[in-house]
Write a protein that holds these residues in place. Structure first.
Motif, short mmCIF file in Angstrom:
data_model
loop_
_atom_site.label_atom_id
_atom_site.label_comp_id
_atom_site.label_asym_id
_atom_site.label_seq_id
_atom_site.Cartn_x
_atom_site.Cartn_y
_atom_site.Cartn_z
N GLY A 103 15.93 3.44 -19.12
CA GLY A 103 14.60 3.13 -18.61
C GLY A 103 13.92 4.33 -18.00
O GLY A 103 12.71 4.51 -18.13
N VAL A 104 14.69 5.19 -17.34
CA VAL A 104 14.12 6.40 -16.75
C VAL A 104 13.60 7.30 -17.84
O VAL A 104 12.50 7.86 -17.73
CB VAL A 104 15.17 7.11 -15.88
N TRP A 105 14.37 7.47 -18.91
CA TRP A 105 13.92 8.34 -20.01
C TRP A 105 12.68 7.79 -20.69
O TRP A 105 11.76 8.55 -21.03
CB TRP A 105 15.04 8.54 -21.03
N ILE A 106 12.63 6.50 -20.90
CA ILE A 106 11.45 5.89 -21.52
C ILE A 106 10.23 6.08 -20.62
O ILE A 106 9.14 6.44 -21.09
CB ILE A 106 11.70 4.39 -21.81
N ARG A 107 10.38 5.85 -19.34
CA ARG A 107 9.27 6.01 -18.40
C ARG A 107 8.80 7.46 -18.36
O ARG A 107 7.60 7.73 -18.37
CB ARG A 107 9.71 5.55 -17.01
N PHE A 145 9.06 9.66 -20.76
CA PHE A 145 8.37 9.91 -22.03
C PHE A 145 6.94 9.37 -22.00
O PHE A 145 6.00 10.04 -22.43
CB PHE A 145 9.17 9.28 -23.18
N ILE A 146 6.77 8.17 -21.48
CA ILE A 146 5.43 7.56 -21.40
C ILE A 146 4.54 8.39 -20.48
O ILE A 146 3.36 8.63 -20.79
CB ILE A 146 5.54 6.10 -20.92
N TYR A 147 5.07 8.86 -19.35
CA TYR A 147 4.28 9.69 -18.44
C TYR A 147 3.87 11.00 -19.09
O TYR A 147 2.74 11.45 -18.93
CB TYR A 147 5.06 9.98 -17.15
N VAL A 148 4.77 11.62 -19.83
CA VAL A 148 4.45 12.89 -20.50
C VAL A 148 3.35 12.66 -21.54
O VAL A 148 2.38 13.42 -21.61
CB VAL A 148 5.72 13.51 -21.13
N ILE A 149 3.49 11.63 -22.35
CA ILE A 149 2.46 11.33 -23.37
C ILE A 149 1.14 11.01 -22.69
O ILE A 149 0.08 11.50 -23.10
CB ILE A 149 2.92 10.15 -24.26
N GLY A 150 1.17 10.21 -21.64
CA GLY A 150 -0.07 9.85 -20.93
C GLY A 150 -0.74 11.07 -20.33
O GLY A 150 -1.97 11.20 -20.38
N PHE A 151 0.04 11.99 -19.77
CA PHE A 151 -0.54 13.21 -19.20
C PHE A 151 -1.20 14.04 -20.29
O PHE A 151 -2.29 14.58 -20.09
CB PHE A 151 0.54 14.03 -18.50
N HIS A 152 -0.58 14.15 -21.45
CA HIS A 152 -1.17 14.94 -22.53
C HIS A 152 -2.45 14.30 -23.05
O HIS A 152 -3.41 15.00 -23.40
CB HIS A 152 -0.16 15.13 -23.66
N VAL A 153 -2.49 12.99 -23.14
CA VAL A 153 -3.72 12.30 -23.56
C VAL A 153 -4.83 12.57 -22.54
O VAL A 153 -5.97 12.88 -22.91
CB VAL A 153 -3.46 10.79 -23.73
N PHE A 154 -4.52 12.45 -21.25
CA PHE A 154 -5.52 12.72 -20.21
C PHE A 154 -5.99 14.16 -20.27
O PHE A 154 -7.19 14.44 -20.16
CB PHE A 154 -4.94 12.38 -18.84
N ALA A 155 -5.06 15.11 -20.44
CA ALA A 155 -5.43 16.53 -20.51
C ALA A 155 -6.32 16.79 -21.72
O ALA A 155 -7.28 17.56 -21.65
CB ALA A 155 -4.18 17.40 -20.57
N GLY A 156 -6.01 16.15 -22.85
CA GLY A 156 -6.86 16.29 -24.04
C GLY A 156 -8.26 15.77 -23.80
O GLY A 156 -9.26 16.36 -24.24
N PHE A 157 -8.37 14.64 -23.09
CA PHE A 157 -9.68 14.08 -22.77
C PHE A 157 -10.49 15.03 -21.89
O PHE A 157 -11.67 15.26 -22.14
CB PHE A 157 -9.51 12.73 -22.07
N VAL A 158 -9.84 15.62 -20.90
CA VAL A 158 -10.52 16.57 -20.02
C VAL A 158 -10.96 17.80 -20.81
O VAL A 158 -12.07 18.32 -20.63
CB VAL A 158 -9.62 16.96 -18.83
#
Length: 83
Positions: free
Chosen positions: A53-57, A59-72
């Protein structure tokens, strides 16, 4: 003649070392008890399932950060084109 104000220096040193040994023993016992409680008993939050669960979480945080950075970055790109 002994000093009526308290134990001698060597007695204090022996007392301090025995206190330190007692504290270290209590810490070791607490660590052993904590390790015994963390065994995988199938409950939520214990063992391999929690590690997965820690690894999945993460991974989701890393993907979410990259999506947010791309939007900015898109905001800066389109904002810079208008000048």
């Amino acid at each position: 003649m002994t000093d009526p104000t308290g134990p001698t220096r060597s007695a204090r040193r022996d007392l301090a070392s025995s206190d330190a040994a007692a504290v270290l023993a209590m810490i070791a016992a607490a660590n052993t008890a904590a390790a015994a409680q963390q065994s995988d008993d199938g409950s939520e939050g214990g063992g391999r399932r929690a590690n997965k669960g820690v690894w999945i979480r993460a991974f989701i945080y890393v993907i979410g950060f990259h999506v947010f950075a791309g939007f900015v970055m898109l905001l800066f790109y389109f904002g810079g084109r208008n000048h």
